[in-house]
Design a protein around this motif. Structure first.
Motif, PDB file in Angstrom:
ATOM      1  N   ILE A 576       0.871  -1.171   0.000  1.00 35.17           N
ATOM      2  CA  ILE A 576       0.000   0.000   0.000  1.00 35.17           C
ATOM      3  C   ILE A 576       0.913   1.228   0.000  1.00 35.17           C
ATOM      4  N   SER A 577       0.763   2.081  -1.004  1.00 37.20           N
ATOM      5  CA  SER A 577       1.606   3.273  -1.139  1.00 37.20           C
ATOM      6  C   SER A 577       0.777   4.535  -0.995  1.00 37.20           C
ATOM      7  N   LEU A 578       1.418   5.589  -0.537  1.00 44.94           N
ATOM      8  CA  LEU A 578       0.835   6.927  -0.548  1.00 44.94           C
ATOM      9  C   LEU A 578       1.710   7.800  -1.443  1.00 44.94           C
ATOM     10  N   PHE A 579       1.120   8.298  -2.538  1.00 43.08           N
ATOM     11  CA  PHE A 579       1.845   9.153  -3.468  1.00 43.08           C
ATOM     12  C   PHE A 579       1.469  10.609  -3.213  1.00 43.08           C
ATOM     13  N   GLU A 589       6.652   9.037  -3.482  1.00 47.43           N
ATOM     14  CA  GLU A 589       6.043   8.008  -2.643  1.00 47.43           C
ATOM     15  C   GLU A 589       6.412   8.330  -1.200  1.00 47.43           C
ATOM     16  N   LYS A 590       5.491   8.950  -0.476  1.00 46.48           N
ATOM     17  CA  LYS A 590       5.827   9.454   0.856  1.00 46.48           C
ATOM     18  C   LYS A 590       5.695   8.395   1.944  1.00 46.48           C
ATOM     19  N   ASP A 591       4.984   7.302   1.652  1.00 47.24           N
ATOM     20  CA  ASP A 591       4.848   6.248   2.658  1.00 47.24           C
ATOM     21  C   ASP A 591       4.433   4.955   1.967  1.00 47.24           C
ATOM     22  N   LYS A 592       4.778   3.835   2.586  1.00 48.81           N
ATOM     23  CA  LYS A 592       4.329   2.541   2.075  1.00 48.81           C
ATOM     24  C   LYS A 592       4.370   1.519   3.190  1.00 48.81           C
ATOM     25  N   ILE A 593       3.519   0.500   3.072  1.00 47.76           N
ATOM     26  CA  ILE A 593       3.493  -0.635   3.998  1.00 47.76           C
ATOM     27  C   ILE A 593       3.473  -1.908   3.164  1.00 47.76           C
ATOM     28  N   ILE A 594       4.315  -2.881   3.542  1.00 45.89           N
ATOM     29  CA  ILE A 594       4.390  -4.160   2.844  1.00 45.89           C
ATOM     30  C   ILE A 594       3.733  -5.222   3.716  1.00 45.89           C
ATOM     31  N   LEU A 595       2.854  -6.020   3.111  1.00 46.23           N
ATOM     32  CA  LEU A 595       2.114  -7.043   3.843  1.00 46.23           C
ATOM     33  C   LEU A 595       2.413  -8.415   3.249  1.00 46.23           C
ATOM     34  N   GLY A 596       2.692  -9.383   4.116  1.00 47.79           N
ATOM     35  CA  GLY A 596       2.908 -10.746   3.657  1.00 47.79           C
ATOM     36  C   GLY A 596       4.217 -10.927   2.932  1.00 47.79           C
ATOM     37  N   ASN A 597       4.217 -11.891   2.001  1.00 45.44           N
ATOM     38  CA  ASN A 597       5.433 -12.236   1.271  1.00 45.44           C
ATOM     39  C   ASN A 597       5.139 -12.298  -0.221  1.00 45.44           C
ATOM     40  N   GLY A 598       6.055 -12.914  -0.959  1.00 48.54           N
ATOM     41  CA  GLY A 598       5.887 -12.960  -2.410  1.00 48.54           C
ATOM     42  C   GLY A 598       4.701 -13.772  -2.866  1.00 48.54           C
ATOM     43  N   ALA A 638      -8.780  -9.504   6.828  1.00 48.72           N
ATOM     44  CA  ALA A 638      -8.983  -8.068   6.666  1.00 48.72           C
ATOM     45  C   ALA A 638      -7.877  -7.321   7.401  1.00 48.72           C
ATOM     46  N   TYR A 639      -7.171  -6.464   6.671  1.00 47.00           N
ATOM     47  CA  TYR A 639      -6.119  -5.633   7.260  1.00 47.00           C
ATOM     48  C   TYR A 639      -6.657  -4.210   7.378  1.00 47.00           C
ATOM     49  N   ILE A 640      -6.632  -3.684   8.589  1.00 46.99           N
ATOM     50  CA  ILE A 640      -7.263  -2.400   8.892  1.00 46.99           C
ATOM     51  C   ILE A 640      -6.177  -1.351   9.163  1.00 46.99           C
ATOM     52  N   PHE A 641      -6.334  -0.169   8.545  1.00 46.52           N
ATOM     53  CA  PHE A 641      -5.379   0.926   8.708  1.00 46.52           C
ATOM     54  C   PHE A 641      -6.135   2.217   9.024  1.00 46.52           C
ATOM     55  N   ASN A 642      -5.435   3.122   9.682  1.00 41.58           N
ATOM     56  CA  ASN A 642      -5.889   4.510   9.741  1.00 41.58           C
ATOM     57  C   ASN A 642      -4.713   5.407   9.374  1.00 41.58           C
ATOM     58  N   PHE A 643      -4.895   6.707   9.531  1.00 38.74           N
ATOM     59  CA  PHE A 643      -3.878   7.669   9.108  1.00 38.74           C
ATOM     60  C   PHE A 643      -3.499   8.565  10.276  1.00 38.74           C
ATOM     61  N   THR A 644      -2.215   8.845  10.376  1.00 36.32           N
ATOM     62  CA  THR A 644      -1.732   9.730  11.438  1.00 36.32           C
ATOM     63  C   THR A 644      -2.104  11.175  11.127  1.00 36.32           C
ATOM     64  N   GLU A 645      -1.877  12.058  12.055  1.00 38.25           N
ATOM     65  CA  GLU A 645      -2.158  13.479  11.830  1.00 38.25           C
ATOM     66  C   GLU A 645      -1.340  14.034  10.670  1.00 38.25           C
ATOM     67  N   ASN A 650      -0.953   3.950   9.111  1.00 39.81           N
ATOM     68  CA  ASN A 650      -0.754   3.327  10.412  1.00 39.81           C
ATOM     69  C   ASN A 650      -1.531   2.010  10.443  1.00 39.81           C
ATOM     70  N   PHE A 651      -0.820   0.891  10.620  1.00 41.65           N
ATOM     71  CA  PHE A 651      -1.478  -0.405  10.700  1.00 41.65           C
ATOM     72  C   PHE A 651      -2.192  -0.516  12.038  1.00 41.65           C
ATOM     73  N   LYS A 652      -3.496  -0.757  11.969  1.00 43.26           N
ATOM     74  CA  LYS A 652      -4.322  -0.779  13.175  1.00 43.26           C
ATOM     75  C   LYS A 652      -4.546  -2.192  13.691  1.00 43.26           C
ATOM     76  N   GLY A 653      -4.731  -3.129  12.770  1.00 43.22           N
ATOM     77  CA  GLY A 653      -4.944  -4.505  13.207  1.00 43.22           C
ATOM     78  C   GLY A 653      -5.469  -5.369  12.081  1.00 43.22           C
ATOM     79  N   MET A 654      -5.636  -6.644  12.413  1.00 44.29           N
ATOM     80  CA  MET A 654      -6.082  -7.626  11.426  1.00 44.29           C
ATOM     81  C   MET A 654      -7.277  -8.386  11.991  1.00 44.29           C
ATOM     82  N   ILE A 655      -8.258  -8.656  11.123  1.00 49.36           N
ATOM     83  CA  ILE A 655      -9.422  -9.449  11.508  1.00 49.36           C
ATOM     84  C   ILE A 655      -9.437 -10.690  10.634  1.00 49.36           C
ATOM     85  N   THR A 656      -9.396 -11.867  11.266  1.00 55.51           N
ATOM     86  CA  THR A 656      -9.355 -13.118  10.518  1.00 55.51           C
ATOM     87  C   THR A 656     -10.625 -13.917  10.733  1.00 55.51           C
TER      88      THR A 656
END
Length: 708
Positions: A576-579, A589-598, A638-645, A650-656
């Protein structure tokens, strides 16, 4: 008197000079006519080659191909019909062949050229210029004309599958009042504001409507209140997507049709089922009083064929369907109508109601269907059938664009990859053809198209050619067309060797991601539709398969991170990228989060309706499928995120849903995969085929679970 005569002579000379100038501006050729059986004929090859056309004889089909400047005429020996720029034309008289040369009658020539004139009694002057369409689609007059049109496309007289292509009531309030009062409810992620897209899940303040296998469930919402209240399921009906309004549910799916025939043979009665082609059915239900009664079927409509896509604008539903040929059988367009008891009657639309797109003909039919939900009768239904097909659809409130990747339909011609575009006006449940256009290359999905400021924009990838000095490689382009689908401007030949992975068009800016080894993120300015230009671009590892606006300065990208291992580019996780596009010339690309593997992936890459975002609620959520490196564990959570000020991820949590399985599984169970994430107020819902799960929006604490 002399002055008057002189004035008349001068005027006549002026008129003659104007006419002479007008005619000399046109290309023309003088041809000696021949007379056969009391009819005037002219030699085909000499006439057209004299006007600069290329004339080719196809001996296998006994057909002449006449071509110049993308204008093509097909004339066949012993056939009075011809094909003029894709339009079937009755030439009145078949061509004749004398001493190996084909001759056309003047009746036929009059159906091809705009004008010709007699220079002498035996010499005819032909002016270059084929007759046009006058802005209207041609219509067939009979089944015989349908078969005649198809005979010009011999490779289509076979099976040609088109590639295709989203709490109980309390007090005295009415359901409608509660639905209108509650605004804090997530909506289906759509491309155009105010244009809803059909989906497998819908939600309002009181219920979740969700498809599961061959049924639709109506589920009550609220903490400690989850239950399946109603189920819609009909034998032989397979729902695919649906809409909801304040009082109606529109269910779209395919229905199998079987007719039982009985006949006597000797002293025995024989019973045999006759299977008819599947039908696309649109079923409309009353859902005004769900707390007290189940959805009630009001009316259904249908056509033979397969569902492509649908949109809802206010109380008007627009649907596109494709009907495919059954081997060598000609297609008969059928309209189906069902009542409240689901008794279905059928009627033939008729070949005389079929239109076709010149130059884009195959042995299939595409239907456009408009339904006025406030008038569920045949008067509130608008169905049109066209010979051809479509595979990707874009629509705003007023216009629907249907595209079809195409190449030359004549088997002897060079393959030419391009995309046909058909535009239709939408108005209160009616769908009317407007015009047709074409651009080089192919498109990836609906986000490659957009309409802005009376211009249509479309992004394509195509193979390069030597004319641009870039042969045998892919090139990427953005074309801007006017309301008549004529090109006004273009940006071409971007990122040679790469292909478009995602596009998002926001006001006068176009954001485009191409990919091969790195991810060029382009910002294109289209404020001048005649001269669009690339303002800036960014190259980073990986790619984005889906782009979504965060605000006017930030774009969210969802795709894959990549890395180079052993000289090969491999995926290394969902990204997930923020441009930051505040400086269009220098995107970052001011921010990014990598989830899982290949081995990981996300449904958002191919289904934008799986993406949940709301800036005001400060939430971004996507389902992510993770497979361990040794393929021992599987999950789709489900991967849940919010945004900082500061506007960072910001990764908030995961619901499985995996942990909810009754037995521990060592294999991947698709039914435990989270497909949609939704909210009502402070309740966050995740849905899979097996489960509906309710968590607190802020803490993500589990509050309730329903086994579906």
């Amino acid at each position: 008197m002399k002055k008057t005569i002189m004035l008349l002579i001068t005027l006549m000379l002026v008129i003659v000079s104007i006419l002479t100038f007008a005619f000399t501006e046109n290309i023309y050729v003088d041809i000696q006519k021949s007379v056969h059986a009391n009819k005037d004929y002219i030699p085909l090859r000499k006439t057209f080659e004299g006007l600069g056309y290329t004339v080719t004889w196809q001996s296998k089909t006994r057909m002449v191909e006449i071509e110049k400047d993308n204008n093509i005429v097909y004339v066949r020996a012993d056939d009075q019909y011809l094909l003029r720029d894709g339009v079937l034309v009755d030439g009145m008289t078949p061509p004749i062949i004398i001493n190996g040369r084909m001759y056309l009658s003047l009746e036929t020539v009059g159906q091809i050229f705009e004008s010709y004139s007699f220079v002498t009694t035996t010499t005819i002057r032909f002016y270059d210029g084929l007759k046009g369409l006058n802005g209207e689609l041609p219509k067939l007059k009979s089944k015989a004309e349908y078969e005649k049109l198809m005979s010009f496309y011999p490779n289509q007289l076979a099976y040609d599958k088109i590639f295709i292509e989203d709490m109980p009531m309390t007090g005295m309030e009415t359901l409608d009042e509660v639905r209108e009062a509650e605004e804090d409810v997530s909506e289906t992620n759509t491309q155009v504001e105010g244009v809803d897209e059909a989906d497998i899940v819908k939600i309002d303040a009181n219920y979740i409507y969700a498809l599961r296998d061959e049924k639709l469930q109506v589920i009550t919402t609220g903490r400690n209140n989850l239950k399946v209240l109603h189920t819609i399921q009909e034998t032989g009906f397979y729902p695919q997507q649906f809409f909801i309004t304040s009082d109606k549910l529109v269910l779209i799916g395919n229905e199998t049709r079987t007719e039982i025939l009985t006949y006597e043979e000797g002293n025995r009665i024989m019973i045999a089922p006759v299977y008819k082609p599947d039908a696309l059915m649109i079923k409309c239900y009353d859902i005004k009083n769900l707390e007290n009664e189940a959805p009630k079927l009001i009316k259904s409509f249908g056509v033979e064929g397969d569902y492509l896509s649908a949109r809802l604008v206010e109380d008007y539903v627009y649907i596109v369907a494709n009907q495919y040929a059954h081997y060598l059988d000609p297609i008969m367009p059928i309209l189906l109508e069902g009542d409240a008891e689901n008794q279905i009657s059928s009627s033939e639309i008729g070949y005389e109601e079929l239109s076709y797109f010149p130059g884009h003909v195959n042995n299939n039919i595409v239907y456009t269907i408009g339904i006025n939900l406030n008038n569920l009768t045949l008067e509130g239904l608008d169905v049109d059938a066209y010979i051809g097909g479509g595979n990707i659809l874009y629509a705003d409130k007023d216009t629907l664009y249907l595209t079809m990747q195409t190449n030359s339909s004549m088997w002897w011609r060079d393959w030419n990859e391009s995309t046909d575009i058909f535009s239709f006006n939408l108005y209160q449940g009616t769908v009317d053809f407007k015009t047709k256009g074409n651009v080089p290359g192919y498109i990836i999905n609906q986000f490659a198209m957009d309409e802005y400021n009376d211009h249509f924009r479309i992004a394509t990838t195509r193979w390069g050619s030597e004319d641009v000095g870039l042969g045998n490689t892919t090139l990427n382009n953005l074309y801007i067309l006017d309301q008549d689908l004529n090109q006004t401007g273009a940006v071409e030949n971007l990122a040679p060797g790469e292909t478009i992975y995602s596009t998002r068009m926001i006001e006068d800016k176009v954001y485009m991601v191409t990919y091969r080894q790195v991810d060029p993120f382009y910002v294109i300015d289209t404020s001048n539709p005649i001269e669009p230009e690339v303002m800036g671009y960014l190259k980073i590892p990986g790619y984005s398969s889906y782009l979504h606006p965060y605000d006017d300065q930030t774009i969210i990208g969802v795709g894959m991170e990549t890395e180079i291992i052993g000289g090969r580019v491999v995926n290394s996780g969902v990204k997930i990228s923020l441009f930051d596009v505040s400086d269009f010339k220098n995107p970052v690309e001011k921010d990014k989060i990598i989830l899982g593997n290949g081995n990981s992936s996300t449904d958002v890459s191919y289904d934008h309706k799986a993406f949940l975002f709301n800036k005001e609620k400060n939430i971004l959520a996507i389902p992510v499928r993770v497979i361990s490196d040794n393929y021992v564990s599987y999950s789709n959570d489900a991967y849940i995120f919010n945004f900082t000020e500061e506007g960072m991820l910001n990764f908030k949590g995961m619901i499985t849903h995996n942990a909810l399985a009754e037995n521990v599984k060592t294999y991947y169970d698709y039914n435990d995969s989270v497909t949609r994430i939704m909210y009502i107020g402070n309740d966050l819902y995740t849905l899979s085929n097996n489960w509906l799960k309710l968590n607190d929006f802020e803490s993500l604490k589990l509050l309730d679970v329903l086994r579906r």
